[in-house]
Write an enzyme that holds these catalytic residues in place. Structure first.
Site, PDB file in Angstrom:
ATOM      1  CE  LYS A   1     -39.233  21.531 -44.608  1.00 39.34           C
ATOM      2  NZ  LYS A   1     -38.445  20.310 -44.400  1.00 39.34           N
TER       3      LYS A   1
ATOM      4  N   GLY B   1     -22.376  21.978 -50.892  1.00 42.23           N
ATOM      5  CA  GLY B   1     -22.980  22.364 -49.622  1.00 42.23           C
ATOM      6  C   GLY B   1     -22.462  21.478 -48.507  1.00 42.23           C
ATOM      7  CB  VAL B   2     -19.458  21.033 -46.784  1.00 41.83           C
ATOM      8  CG1 VAL B   2     -19.177  20.074 -47.907  1.00 41.83           C
ATOM      9  CG2 VAL B   2     -18.762  22.371 -47.039  1.00 41.83           C
ATOM     10  N   GLY B   3     -22.587  22.203 -45.095  1.00 44.34           N
ATOM     11  CA  GLY B   3     -23.065  22.790 -43.853  1.00 44.34           C
ATOM     12  C   GLY B   3     -23.512  21.721 -42.882  1.00 44.34           C
ATOM     13  CE  LYS B   4     -29.278  22.861 -40.216  1.00 45.26           C
ATOM     14  NZ  LYS B   4     -30.520  23.081 -39.431  1.00 45.26           N
ATOM     15  CB  VAL B   5     -26.912  17.480 -44.072  1.00 44.97           C
ATOM     16  CG1 VAL B   5     -26.877  16.058 -44.615  1.00 44.97           C
ATOM     17  CG2 VAL B   5     -28.163  17.698 -43.237  1.00 44.97           C
ATOM     18  N   GLY B   6     -24.014  18.288 -44.944  1.00 41.60           N
ATOM     19  CA  GLY B   6     -22.937  17.985 -45.877  1.00 41.60           C
ATOM     20  C   GLY B   6     -21.621  17.615 -45.222  1.00 41.60           C
ATOM     21  CG  HIS B   7     -20.063  18.959 -41.152  1.00 47.88           C
ATOM     22  ND1 HIS B   7     -21.328  19.383 -40.801  1.00 47.88           N
ATOM     23  CD2 HIS B   7     -19.488  18.481 -40.014  1.00 47.88           C
ATOM     24  CE1 HIS B   7     -21.496  19.166 -39.499  1.00 47.88           C
ATOM     25  NE2 HIS B   7     -20.414  18.619 -39.000  1.00 47.88           N
TER      26      HIS B   7
END
Length: 363
Positions: free
Chosen positions: A91, A191-197
């Protein structure tokens, strides 16, 4: 000194301690001309070249950044092992606010540092970095995945990350309630950003009653415009206390499950996309003591890494989706191992991953 979860950490002690560290290599990178400050951590190459994303984040200190890189890279070793990939764990973190300091020059400089490792570390997107960024990094580093289709890549890995989490959630429902559907279940997504949405889309389609929260108003507006039936609450504290919540899905930064949140959590299942959800060793036992089923984060959120790994060999979406669908079976196998061994699912997943890495070292 503390890490991003607030837990105390001694970086050198963590680095050389075999139970939580054992990293093969940690590289500190600086390019004064572009302002780049980065950390590349390679935890293991037992299964193959280390693979993991690049996080771009405004850490409070360089020590905190190093600690996060160590934690995240170790997690990637376990994630890649459980996903059945021929890759070890690595990482990278870039220190700073991406909204303020991210430039083409900085990304090109970062790519040169990754390239200097000669393929021991393969990079991709993470929090704060996107497909367009990987296109830039790839100009100075051939060991870059998560690029756009126009540049020979697979595009946004969030799609399959969310799909994998959904499969893990279906497995959790199967184990907990005897039915793999989320229909009629109340699911809270933090969290509804890149993955969450994308995850919300799967849940709505499956008939779940979805409750969401996010620190960004624009992310919430996007969700409510796409899915007006979704309920919004003001913050994560309100979400985890929601009456009748069946499943809690942490999909933001790590440390979501801690000494403050676990005692008040109303859900009986935790299954989300965030990395390093357990704030410290022992939280998994706290969850088990409250009879809360925990689907290990690095198992269920492996859809993205499955995609970027496939990109190295000529990307095929259907092939990747088929592999990501197996997260359902892997999650069920972990729950079965946990029951058989009398241990929490997180410990069971660790045992399976460590066994695969140990076998690879002996080969």
């Amino acid at each position: 000194m503390t890490d991003v979860t607030g837990a105390p950490v001694d970086v050198l002690h963590t680095l050389f301690r075999s139970d939580q560290g054992g990293h093969e290599q940690v590289v500190l990178c600086q390019d004064r001309a572009s302002g780049l400050k980065a950390v590349i951590a390679i935890h293991s190459t037992a299964l193959g070249p280390a693979l993991g994303g690049t996080r771009f984040y405004p850490y409070a200190s360089e020590d905190e950044a190093v600690a996060d890189a160590l934690n995240l890279s170790r997690g990637m070793s376990y994630k890649n092992a459980m996903a059945g990939l021929d890759h070890g764990g690595g990482k990278a973190v870039i220190i700073g606010d991406p909204e303020r300091i991210k430039t083409e020059e900085l990304l090109l400089a970062y790519g040169r540092f990754v390239a200097s490792l000669g393929g021991r570390y393969v990079t991709a997107c993470d929090v704060g970095t996107y497909v367009a960024d990987m296109d830039v990094v790839a100009r100075t580093n051939q060991w870059t995945t998560g690029r756009s289709p126009e540049n020979g890549g697979a595009g946004d890995s969030s799609v399959l990350t969310a799909y994998g989490v959904f499969q893990g959630m279906r497995a959790s429902a199967q184990h907990q309630w005897g039915d793999p559907t989320l229909r009629g279940r109340k699911v809270g997504v933090a969290g509804v950003g890149k993955v969450g949405h994308y995850l919300v889309g799967h849940l709505v389609q499956d008939g779940a009653d979805v409750v969401v929260t996010d620190v960004r108003d624009e992310s919430l507006r996007r969700i409510t415009e796409m899915f007006p039936q979704v309920t919004v609450v003001k913050d994560t504290d309100a979400l985890i206390r929601t009456e009748g919540l069946d499943i809690y899905a942490p999909c933001a930064l790590g440390g979501a499950l801690n000494d403050e949140t676990v005692p008040v959590l109303t859900a009986t299942v935790v299954c989300g996309a965030a990395n390093n959800q357990l704030a410290h060793p022992g939280v998994e036992k706290d969850l088990a003591d409250r009879h809360i089923l925990y689907a290990p984060d690095y198992v269920v959120n492996a859809g993205g890494v499955i995609q970027v790994a496939d990109e190295l060999h000529g990307f095929d979406f259907d092939r990747c989706k088929t592999k990501a669908a197996k997260i359902f079976d892997t999650t069920l196998a972990i729950f079965a191992r946990a029951k058989a061994d009398g241990i929490p699912p997180a410990a069971a997943a660790d045992r399976i991953a460590e066994q695969r890495m140990a076998e690879a070292r002996r080969a």
